[in-house]
Scaffold this motif. Structure first.
Motif, PDB file in Angstrom:
ATOM      1  N   SER A   1      -3.856   4.017   1.681  1.00 17.16           N
ATOM      2  CA  SER A   1      -4.820   2.935   1.406  1.00 17.16           C
ATOM      3  C   SER A   1      -4.493   2.185   0.122  1.00 17.16           C
ATOM      4  O   SER A   1      -4.919   1.040  -0.043  1.00 17.16           O
TER       5      SER A   1
ATOM      6  N   CYS B   1      -7.043   5.167  11.610  1.00 16.51           N
ATOM      7  CA  CYS B   1      -7.420   5.018  10.196  1.00 16.51           C
ATOM      8  C   CYS B   1      -7.095   3.603   9.699  1.00 16.51           C
ATOM      9  O   CYS B   1      -7.550   2.611  10.248  1.00 16.51           O
TER      10      CYS B   1
ATOM     11  N   HIS C   1     -11.544   4.368   8.615  1.00 14.85           N
ATOM     12  CA  HIS C   1     -12.028   5.469   7.776  1.00 14.85           C
ATOM     13  C   HIS C   1     -13.302   5.045   7.045  1.00 14.85           C
ATOM     14  O   HIS C   1     -13.417   3.909   6.574  1.00 14.85           O
ATOM     15  N   TRP C   2     -14.238   5.978   6.958  1.00 12.55           N
ATOM     16  CA  TRP C   2     -15.552   5.632   6.391  1.00 12.55           C
ATOM     17  C   TRP C   2     -15.463   5.076   4.976  1.00 12.55           C
ATOM     18  O   TRP C   2     -16.271   4.246   4.577  1.00 12.55           O
ATOM     19  N   LYS C   3     -14.467   5.501   4.211  1.00 11.42           N
ATOM     20  CA  LYS C   3     -14.335   4.999   2.848  1.00 11.42           C
ATOM     21  C   LYS C   3     -13.923   3.532   2.810  1.00 11.42           C
ATOM     22  O   LYS C   3     -14.136   2.853   1.793  1.00 11.42           O
ATOM     23  N   LEU C   4     -13.330   3.053   3.900  1.00  9.71           N
ATOM     24  CA  LEU C   4     -12.734   1.722   3.888  1.00  9.71           C
ATOM     25  C   LEU C   4     -13.398   0.751   4.849  1.00  9.71           C
ATOM     26  O   LEU C   4     -12.959  -0.390   4.988  1.00  9.71           O
TER      27      LEU C   4
ATOM     28  N   GLN D   1     -14.593  -2.413   3.229  1.00  9.94           N
ATOM     29  CA  GLN D   1     -13.469  -3.253   2.839  1.00  9.94           C
ATOM     30  C   GLN D   1     -12.883  -3.971   4.056  1.00  9.94           C
ATOM     31  O   GLN D   1     -12.538  -5.161   3.982  1.00  9.94           O
TER      32      GLN D   1
ATOM     33  N   HIS E   1     -19.624   1.627  11.519  1.00  9.08           N
ATOM     34  CA  HIS E   1     -19.377   2.587  10.438  1.00  9.08           C
ATOM     35  C   HIS E   1     -19.548   4.044  10.847  1.00  9.08           C
ATOM     36  O   HIS E   1     -19.256   4.931  10.059  1.00  9.08           O
TER      37      HIS E   1
END
Length: 337
Positions: free
Chosen positions: A93, A121, A141-144, A147, A159
């Motif tokens: 990432s 991902c 991916h949940w973190k992104l 974004q 999400h």
């Protein structure tokens, strides 16, 4: 009754299936598990009758993974018209601001040809960079996910999904969910029994997309590691038209009848008899979706004593008669309610 072949034994002498060409797009800083997880699932499926022909291509002949492993001898980008599936594994990432290596024109042509394009991902960012996510639902991916939505506002980022399919574009949340996505593709191509066998071979649970509310007895009751019980389940699924006895099934499982009865309930939460009936009823539901099939012919094919037994068990299980359900003309993958 003959026992099924041992698990992991490669299929031989089976009917010819259509080969499917799969191109794995290897970009710089690729994550190894994002690539190897789905690839392993497709590879295992080949041992159970599938024919996925894997190739590894990229914008350069070699690439260094995010974990530092050098991947070499990558093939040139193949003709999109020759492909059935493209896998786009995720990248580190921290490198997403530089996506110049993404073969945008090639991905667009692949998509235009109707080829399935599946990302794992952060591979979704490569698809977004090529414009394949515009107007589509997708995930990463949940973190992104925030974004991805910010960078590609024309897309609809979901999400809370393992994977999302919108047309011929499939995106997954990352890492292990890439395996879930690959299992869904195998399910589409080869059906639930092959998927169950692949999941067992890989020692993983079968998980389903959050949008898939339908269930199937072919996929349920499989989240255990009892070899004998799995053999019995496989036999029942492949022989729905046969009358069964606990003694015969016990021989398949290499157990005593009493041991099988206990082991089956412990592993699945239901009895052998209940599971057998569920299998027969689901096969019957698939057949009854064909207007040309009568309740009598379906009862005979599925190993019921007669149409009266089928009607009785169907009513107990689903609350309506087979004829009432048949009138609804539901699709073959929709279970009665």
């Amino acid at each position: 009754m003959a026992a099924l072949q041992g698990e992991g034994q490669r299929a031989r002498g089976r009917k010819t299936v259509r080969a499917r060409n799969v191109a794995v797009l290897v970009l710089p800083h690729v994550h190894l598990l994002d690539m190897s997880g789905p690839v392993q699932a497709l590879f295992e499926a080949n041992g159970f009758g599938a024919d996925y022909r894997l190739s590894y291509c990229g914008p350069a002949v070699e690439a260094t993974s995010a974990q530092g492993l050098m991947l070499g001898r990558l093939e040139p980008l193949p003709d999109p018209r020759s492909l059935d599936l493209v896998l786009v594994p995720g990248m580190d990432s921290r490198t997403l601001k530089e996506l110049s290596a993404v073969p945008v024109a090639w991905l667009r042509e692949v998509h235009a040809q109707g080829v399935r394009v599946a990302s794992i991902c952060t591979g979704a960012f490569a698809l977004g960079h090529a414009g394949l996510l515009d107007g589509r639902s997708c995930t990463t991916h949940w973190k992104l996910s925030a974004q991805l939505q910010q960078w590609h506002p024309a897309s609809k980022v979901l999400h809370d999904r393992l994977f999302v399919r919108d047309g011929n574009v499939i995106t997954s949340a990352g890492v292990a969910s890439g395996i879930d996505m690959a299992l869904s593709l195998i399910l589409e191509d080869h059906g639930p029994l092959v998927v169950a066998r692949v999941a067992r071979e890989m020692v993983i649970y079968l998980r389903r997309n959050g949008e898939q509310t339908q269930t199937s007895v072919f996929l349920e009751y499989r989240t255990h590691l009892d070899h004998g019980v799995h053999k019995v389940q496989d036999w029942l699924v492949t022989h729905p038209n046969e009358r069964v006895t606990i003694d015969g099934l016990a021989r398949i499982a290499a157990m005593s009848p009493r041991s099988l009865t206990r082991a089956f309930r412990r592993a699945t939460g239901i009895t052998v008899k209940s599971y057998t009936q569920k299998v027969k009823l689901e096969v019957a539901a698939n057949m009854l979706s064909n207007p040309a099939e009568s309740v009598e012919s379906v009862a005979s094919h599925c190993g019921f004593m007669d149409a009266r037994q089928l009607r009785r068990l169907w009513k107990e299980e689903y609350g309506v008669s087979p004829s009432q359900w048949k009138v609804t003309r539901r699709g073959p993958h929709t279970r009665p309610v």
